[in-house]
Design a protein around this motif. Sequence first.
Motif, PDB file in Angstrom:
ATOM      1  N   GLY A  25      -2.663   4.354  70.137  1.00 52.08           N
ATOM      2  CA  GLY A  25      -3.583   3.350  69.607  1.00 52.08           C
ATOM      3  C   GLY A  25      -5.024   3.664  69.940  1.00 52.08           C
ATOM      4  O   GLY A  25      -5.336   4.698  70.547  1.00 52.08           O
ATOM      5  N   ALA A  26      -5.901   2.748  69.549  1.00 47.49           N
ATOM      6  CA  ALA A  26      -7.322   2.944  69.834  1.00 47.49           C
ATOM      7  C   ALA A  26      -7.566   2.940  71.342  1.00 47.49           C
ATOM      8  O   ALA A  26      -8.498   3.570  71.840  1.00 47.49           O
ATOM      9  N   LEU A  41     -12.780   3.523  67.978  1.00 48.98           N
ATOM     10  CA  LEU A  41     -12.958   2.255  68.674  1.00 48.98           C
ATOM     11  C   LEU A  41     -12.843   2.486  70.184  1.00 48.98           C
ATOM     12  O   LEU A  41     -11.775   2.785  70.701  1.00 48.98           O
ATOM     13  N   GLY A  95       2.413  -2.525  71.358  1.00 45.00           N
ATOM     14  CA  GLY A  95       1.179  -2.059  70.726  1.00 45.00           C
ATOM     15  C   GLY A  95       1.385  -0.828  69.866  1.00 45.00           C
ATOM     16  O   GLY A  95       1.896   0.186  70.326  1.00 45.00           O
TER      17      GLY A  95
HETATM   18  P1  ADP Z   1       0.605  -6.143  69.570  1.00 44.64           P
HETATM   19  O1  ADP Z   1       0.393  -7.340  68.665  1.00 44.64           O
HETATM   20  O2  ADP Z   1       1.873  -5.404  69.235  1.00 44.64           O
HETATM   21  O3  ADP Z   1       0.483  -6.506  71.016  1.00 44.64           O
HETATM   22  P2  ADP Z   1      -2.140  -5.337  69.405  1.00 44.64           P
HETATM   23  O4  ADP Z   1      -2.489  -6.671  68.825  1.00 44.64           O
HETATM   24  O5  ADP Z   1      -2.567  -5.058  70.775  1.00 44.64           O
HETATM   25  O6  ADP Z   1      -0.561  -5.088  69.259  1.00 44.64           O
HETATM   26  O7  ADP Z   1      -2.759  -4.185  68.497  1.00 44.64           O
HETATM   27  C1  ADP Z   1      -2.491  -4.086  67.138  1.00 44.64           C
HETATM   28  C2  ADP Z   1      -3.678  -3.564  66.375  1.00 44.64           C
HETATM   29  O8  ADP Z   1      -4.163  -2.349  66.915  1.00 44.64           O
HETATM   30  C3  ADP Z   1      -3.306  -3.259  64.942  1.00 44.64           C
HETATM   31  O9  ADP Z   1      -4.004  -4.154  64.098  1.00 44.64           O
HETATM   32  C4  ADP Z   1      -3.770  -1.824  64.728  1.00 44.64           C
HETATM   33  O10 ADP Z   1      -4.410  -1.609  63.487  1.00 44.64           O
HETATM   34  C5  ADP Z   1      -4.748  -1.625  65.858  1.00 44.64           C
HETATM   35  N1  ADP Z   1      -4.923  -0.202  66.171  1.00 44.64           N
HETATM   36  C6  ADP Z   1      -3.989   0.661  66.623  1.00 44.64           C
HETATM   37  N2  ADP Z   1      -4.483   1.890  66.726  1.00 44.64           N
HETATM   38  C7  ADP Z   1      -5.774   1.834  66.325  1.00 44.64           C
HETATM   39  C8  ADP Z   1      -6.828   2.800  66.199  1.00 44.64           C
HETATM   40  N3  ADP Z   1      -6.636   4.095  66.530  1.00 44.64           N
HETATM   41  N4  ADP Z   1      -8.035   2.345  65.746  1.00 44.64           N
HETATM   42  C9  ADP Z   1      -8.212   1.065  65.429  1.00 44.64           C
HETATM   43  N5  ADP Z   1      -7.277   0.119  65.534  1.00 44.64           N
HETATM   44  C10 ADP Z   1      -6.060   0.494  65.974  1.00 44.64           C
END
Ligand code: ADP
Length: 395
Positions: free
Chosen positions: A221-222, A239, A316
């Motif tokens: 993830g970010a 990000l 995540g």
């Molecule tokens: P969860 O709900 O499973 O706990 P989060 O709410 O923490 O997960 O994160 C989900 C969001 O993270 C998603 O909307 C996804 O688009 C975003 N995300 C993941 N990787 C990236 C990235 N590399 N850049 C920007 N956003 C990201």
Amino acid sequence: MKRSLRSLDGAVLDGRRALVRVDFNCPLKDGVVADNTRIRASLPTIRYLQERGARVVLLSHLGRPKGPDPSQSLRPCVTELERLLGAPVTFLADPLGGDAATTTKRLARGGVAVVENTRFHPGEEQNDPALARSFAALGDLYVNDAFGSAHRAHASTEAVARLLKPAVSGFLMEKELSYLGGALEQPARPFVAVLGGAKVSGKIELIEHLLPRVDAILVGGAMACTFFRALGLETGTSLVEEDRVALARTLIDQAGSKLVLPAGAVIALRLERGITTRSVPRDRIPAGWAMYDISEETEREFAARIGAARTVVWNGPMGVFETPPFDHGTRAVARAMAAATATGVVTVVGGGDSAAAVAQAGLQDKMSHVSTGGGASLEFLEGKELPGVAALDDA
Ligand code: ADP
Ligand code: MG
């Protein structure tokens, strides 16, 4: 920390009114339930109560209404529940009305009623004892099966459980606590956590609580980009939470080899469906480009570690899974977890977006457990006591 809760299994039920807090907080579309996962998840408890002759009175919130709002009525959930049960369900529009308790007493044995959205009452989110008393008057015992709402001390989750006894846990609640609690308390090892999502700031307490318990944390993830920055790498327009870079550095030092950052990134000039992408090592993200997913090489590394684990907890997404092709890494992790489950690995998915990604990949039935509570599972995995659970009786 480990607590054994009084179970529904063993409660005296015949002829008694079971007031059950469920989580029917389902997405609606054009006035109908668009995804009935949460309703289906509460069926084992509802059917058990019906079969034992209880009169079943269900409480739930839906959405975030500020007072009564017909567009957020639970009526669509009643329709869906009737379809799933194959029987009519009574709708209690006003739990504060003088005849509400009488209506619950007149239910047939095995009959089911649904009380209108608890959040139509301002006292719900204030954990108001007066509202809780009105709810308590609708039952002879309380059952909490709403794990997804247990992290909030509301009248229908907390105050009512202190008033109406016995206050027991339902089967979904038990299942959630046993999978999530089992991973924290007595994981089969190796125990691997896979963490991703947008912001490291929302996951700090999670990382801190998991670090001493796990054998490895795989980061995607970010979130990974804030760690990259802490390693002194260029992250382009990814990000990054600048104010968390120092903390990320501390976590890297604390974690040592337990913390596994992606070796490679899938990058693009902007976030757009089907846009041209490049796959680069993590120290080759050029200025002007952003990381939106993990690389295929990293997918393979993560999949191998997931396959070699005995317990995996995932919270995540690995990339912007809502925007293909940046769903690739998240899908790969979902597939790796499904394959691991088939070989006996305990796989647990927590987090709303992660659960959505697993469902999108059609793999929810291939995991040991997909939590129905996004926020609640996060708080539980952070080691916090959930107020809705704390208020229930001990075994
Ligand atoms: P969860 O709900 O499973 O706990 P989060 O709410 O923490 O997960 O994160 C989900 C969001 O993270 C998603 O909307 C996804 O688009 C975003 N995300 C993941 N990787 C990236 C990235 N590399 N850049 C920007 N956003 C990201
Ligand atoms: Mg989320």
